[in-house]
Scaffold this motif. Sequence first.
Motif, PDB file in Angstrom:
ATOM      1  N   GLU A 182       0.851  -1.181   0.000  1.00  0.00           N
ATOM      2  CA  GLU A 182       0.000   0.000   0.000  1.00  0.00           C
ATOM      3  C   GLU A 182       0.886   1.230   0.000  1.00  0.00           C
ATOM      4  OE1 GLU A 182      -1.109   0.846   4.608  1.00  0.00           O
ATOM      5  OE2 GLU A 182      -2.048  -0.930   3.724  1.00  0.00           O
ATOM      6  N   ARG A 183       0.308   2.351  -0.402  1.00  0.00           N
ATOM      7  CA  ARG A 183       1.085   3.587  -0.464  1.00  0.00           C
ATOM      8  C   ARG A 183       1.292   4.147   0.940  1.00  0.00           C
ATOM      9  NH1 ARG A 183       1.765   5.095  -5.578  1.00  0.00           N
ATOM     10  NH2 ARG A 183       2.236   7.294  -5.208  1.00  0.00           N
ATOM     11  N   PRO A 184       2.407   4.835   1.166  1.00  0.00           N
ATOM     12  CA  PRO A 184       2.691   5.341   2.508  1.00  0.00           C
ATOM     13  C   PRO A 184       1.745   6.465   2.912  1.00  0.00           C
ATOM     14  CG  PRO A 184       4.284   6.197   0.947  1.00  0.00           C
ATOM     15  CD  PRO A 184       3.470   5.177   0.202  1.00  0.00           C
ATOM     16  N   GLN A 185       1.428   6.524   4.183  1.00  0.00           N
ATOM     17  CA  GLN A 185       0.567   7.573   4.716  1.00  0.00           C
ATOM     18  C   GLN A 185       1.351   8.587   5.538  1.00  0.00           C
ATOM     19  OE1 GLN A 185      -2.504   5.520   6.927  1.00  0.00           O
ATOM     20  NE2 GLN A 185      -3.663   5.074   5.077  1.00  0.00           N
ATOM     21  N   TRP A 186       2.660   8.386   5.637  1.00  0.00           N
ATOM     22  CA  TRP A 186       3.506   9.250   6.455  1.00  0.00           C
ATOM     23  C   TRP A 186       4.745   9.651   5.668  1.00  0.00           C
ATOM     24  CZ3 TRP A 186       1.020  10.486  10.805  1.00  0.00           C
ATOM     25  CH2 TRP A 186       0.055   9.590  11.288  1.00  0.00           C
ATOM     26  N   PHE A 187       5.231  10.847   5.946  1.00  0.00           N
ATOM     27  CA  PHE A 187       6.404  11.369   5.261  1.00  0.00           C
ATOM     28  C   PHE A 187       7.322  12.063   6.263  1.00  0.00           C
ATOM     29  CE2 PHE A 187       8.374  15.164   3.270  1.00  0.00           C
ATOM     30  CZ  PHE A 187       9.281  14.500   2.443  1.00  0.00           C
ATOM     31  N   ALA A 198       7.337  20.932   0.526  1.00  0.00           N
ATOM     32  CA  ALA A 198       7.312  19.576   1.082  1.00  0.00           C
ATOM     33  C   ALA A 198       5.985  19.291   1.755  1.00  0.00           C
ATOM     34  CB  ALA A 198       8.466  19.391   2.064  1.00  0.00           C
ATOM     35  N   PHE A 199       5.473  20.248   2.528  1.00  0.00           N
ATOM     36  CA  PHE A 199       4.180  20.060   3.186  1.00  0.00           C
ATOM     37  C   PHE A 199       3.053  19.944   2.159  1.00  0.00           C
ATOM     38  CE2 PHE A 199       6.352  22.343   6.793  1.00  0.00           C
ATOM     39  CZ  PHE A 199       6.355  21.277   7.667  1.00  0.00           C
ATOM     40  N   GLN A 200       3.070  20.813   1.148  1.00  0.00           N
ATOM     41  CA  GLN A 200       2.002  20.804   0.154  1.00  0.00           C
ATOM     42  C   GLN A 200       2.017  19.536  -0.687  1.00  0.00           C
ATOM     43  OE1 GLN A 200       2.858  24.460  -1.921  1.00  0.00           O
ATOM     44  NE2 GLN A 200       1.542  25.690  -0.588  1.00  0.00           N
ATOM     45  N   LEU A 201       3.188  19.149  -1.171  1.00  0.00           N
ATOM     46  CA  LEU A 201       3.286  17.963  -2.013  1.00  0.00           C
ATOM     47  C   LEU A 201       3.003  16.691  -1.218  1.00  0.00           C
ATOM     48  CD1 LEU A 201       6.432  18.976  -4.078  1.00  0.00           C
ATOM     49  CD2 LEU A 201       4.073  18.822  -4.910  1.00  0.00           C
ATOM     50  N   GLY A 202       3.470  16.650   0.018  1.00  0.00           N
ATOM     51  CA  GLY A 202       3.182  15.500   0.854  1.00  0.00           C
ATOM     52  C   GLY A 202       1.683  15.318   1.045  1.00  0.00           C
ATOM     53  N   ALA A 203       0.977  16.432   1.288  1.00  0.00           N
ATOM     54  CA  ALA A 203      -0.475  16.369   1.461  1.00  0.00           C
ATOM     55  C   ALA A 203      -1.158  15.935   0.166  1.00  0.00           C
ATOM     56  CB  ALA A 203      -1.009  17.731   1.907  1.00  0.00           C
ATOM     57  N   GLU A 204      -0.683  16.439  -0.978  1.00  0.00           N
ATOM     58  CA  GLU A 204      -1.256  16.041  -2.264  1.00  0.00           C
ATOM     59  C   GLU A 204      -1.122  14.537  -2.496  1.00  0.00           C
ATOM     60  OE1 GLU A 204       0.323  18.261  -5.516  1.00  0.00           O
ATOM     61  OE2 GLU A 204      -0.137  20.209  -4.597  1.00  0.00           O
ATOM     62  N   LEU A 205      -0.046  13.958  -1.975  1.00  0.00           N
ATOM     63  CA  LEU A 205       0.193  12.523  -2.130  1.00  0.00           C
ATOM     64  C   LEU A 205      -0.433  11.711  -0.993  1.00  0.00           C
ATOM     65  CD1 LEU A 205       3.914  12.724  -3.306  1.00  0.00           C
ATOM     66  CD2 LEU A 205       1.933  12.032  -4.690  1.00  0.00           C
ATOM     67  N   GLY A 206      -1.197  12.377  -0.121  1.00  0.00           N
ATOM     68  CA  GLY A 206      -1.917  11.685   0.944  1.00  0.00           C
ATOM     69  C   GLY A 206      -1.098  11.335   2.158  1.00  0.00           C
ATOM     70  N   MET A 207      -0.013  12.093   2.401  1.00  0.00           N
ATOM     71  CA  MET A 207       0.873  11.763   3.521  1.00  0.00           C
ATOM     72  C   MET A 207       0.898  12.876   4.566  1.00  0.00           C
ATOM     73  SD  MET A 207       4.140  10.053   1.545  1.00  0.00           S
ATOM     74  CE  MET A 207       4.474  11.513   0.549  1.00  0.00           C
ATOM     75  N   GLU A 208       0.925  12.462   5.827  1.00  0.00           N
ATOM     76  CA  GLU A 208       1.094  13.392   6.941  1.00  0.00           C
ATOM     77  C   GLU A 208       2.585  13.512   7.270  1.00  0.00           C
ATOM     78  OE1 GLU A 208      -0.857  15.378   8.486  1.00  0.00           O
ATOM     79  OE2 GLU A 208      -2.748  14.476   9.131  1.00  0.00           O
ATOM     80  N   PRO A 209       3.059  14.708   7.630  1.00  0.00           N
ATOM     81  CA  PRO A 209       4.465  14.890   7.984  1.00  0.00           C
ATOM     82  C   PRO A 209       4.714  14.538   9.451  1.00  0.00           C
ATOM     83  CG  PRO A 209       3.354  16.998   8.046  1.00  0.00           C
ATOM     84  CD  PRO A 209       2.315  15.982   7.614  1.00  0.00           C
ATOM     85  N   LEU A 210       5.665  13.669   9.692  1.00  0.00           N
ATOM     86  CA  LEU A 210       5.989  13.267  11.058  1.00  0.00           C
ATOM     87  C   LEU A 210       7.462  13.531  11.337  1.00  0.00           C
ATOM     88  CD1 LEU A 210       5.166  11.931  13.749  1.00  0.00           C
ATOM     89  CD2 LEU A 210       5.778   9.721  12.716  1.00  0.00           C
ATOM     90  N   ALA A 211       7.743  14.275  12.380  1.00  0.00           N
ATOM     91  CA  ALA A 211       9.114  14.540  12.796  1.00  0.00           C
ATOM     92  C   ALA A 211       9.449  13.632  13.982  1.00  0.00           C
ATOM     93  CB  ALA A 211       9.297  16.015  13.134  1.00  0.00           C
TER      94      ALA A 211
END
Length: 279
Positions: A182-187, A198-211
């Motif tokens: 399955e595709r990743p949900q986290w970046f 990075a935030f915008q493209l990650g959201a477009e690809l369905g991923m939440e940013p996690l530090a």
Amino acid sequence: MQKDQLLTRRRALLTGAAVVGAAGVTGLLTTGPGTEAARPTTPAAGAQAAGRPLKPSAYRLRPLTGYGPPRTPPGRTPVRSAPLLRVSGRGSTMVLTFDDGPDPRYTPDILDTLATYDVRAMFFVCGEMVSFNKDLLARMSDEGHVVGNHTWSHPLLTRLTRGRIRSEMERTCDIIEKGYGERPQWFRAPYGAWNRAAFQLGAELGMEPLAWTVDTLDWTSPGTRTIVDRVENGAAPGVVVLSHDAGGDRSQSVRALREYLPELLDSGYRVTVPRRHHV
């Protein structure tokens, strides 16, 4: 390019890159249920040695139900201005994360230790490394770990064009989907260097940013005991720990996990993985 050259290049970048400090959003993840680990036969002494023993958690063996942000409409991921830093949930929940892999020299040992205690973790993988080690990605899937996107070649995103950032993310999403199922949900941005693209493209690809909350700095090879102490001293409910399973010699990281994981569990921590909200 050979794997050793890739790892050497990545370690050189780590030494010179300026890490952008993550700030802002906290407590916006919920943690998934997972299966609890058995207590070690011998009581662990590491937590006491670090001077931070915790009382056993009353929630350790209870199903986890977390609290999180309002749910978003289906198919839409919010565009954030700062990465998520912590998890939320009942009891003393923590998340262990490992970056830059998978690496056949160290990732299998980390997976073995996690399996020994029946613990789930997160692996932020680089597509370039996955292309050489697809079997390890399949194993992560089989054993219930969460796999996140850490770009294809581990570049400093703040120096790339928007098109290049998208390519780094999309290629990695594609190879993760093939190997993990399955595709990743986290970046996670390499070096913790985030920018608006990075935030915008990650959201477009369905991923939440996690530090992360606790950085073990294991990539500096500070010594196994130092890594263990950093995890134990930083341990607290909601903490996300950053370690590495690739990018250089990670033998200290492997040994440290063998020490601090049973100690965390013995102190009452619930080590689990985050869960996305879906409508």
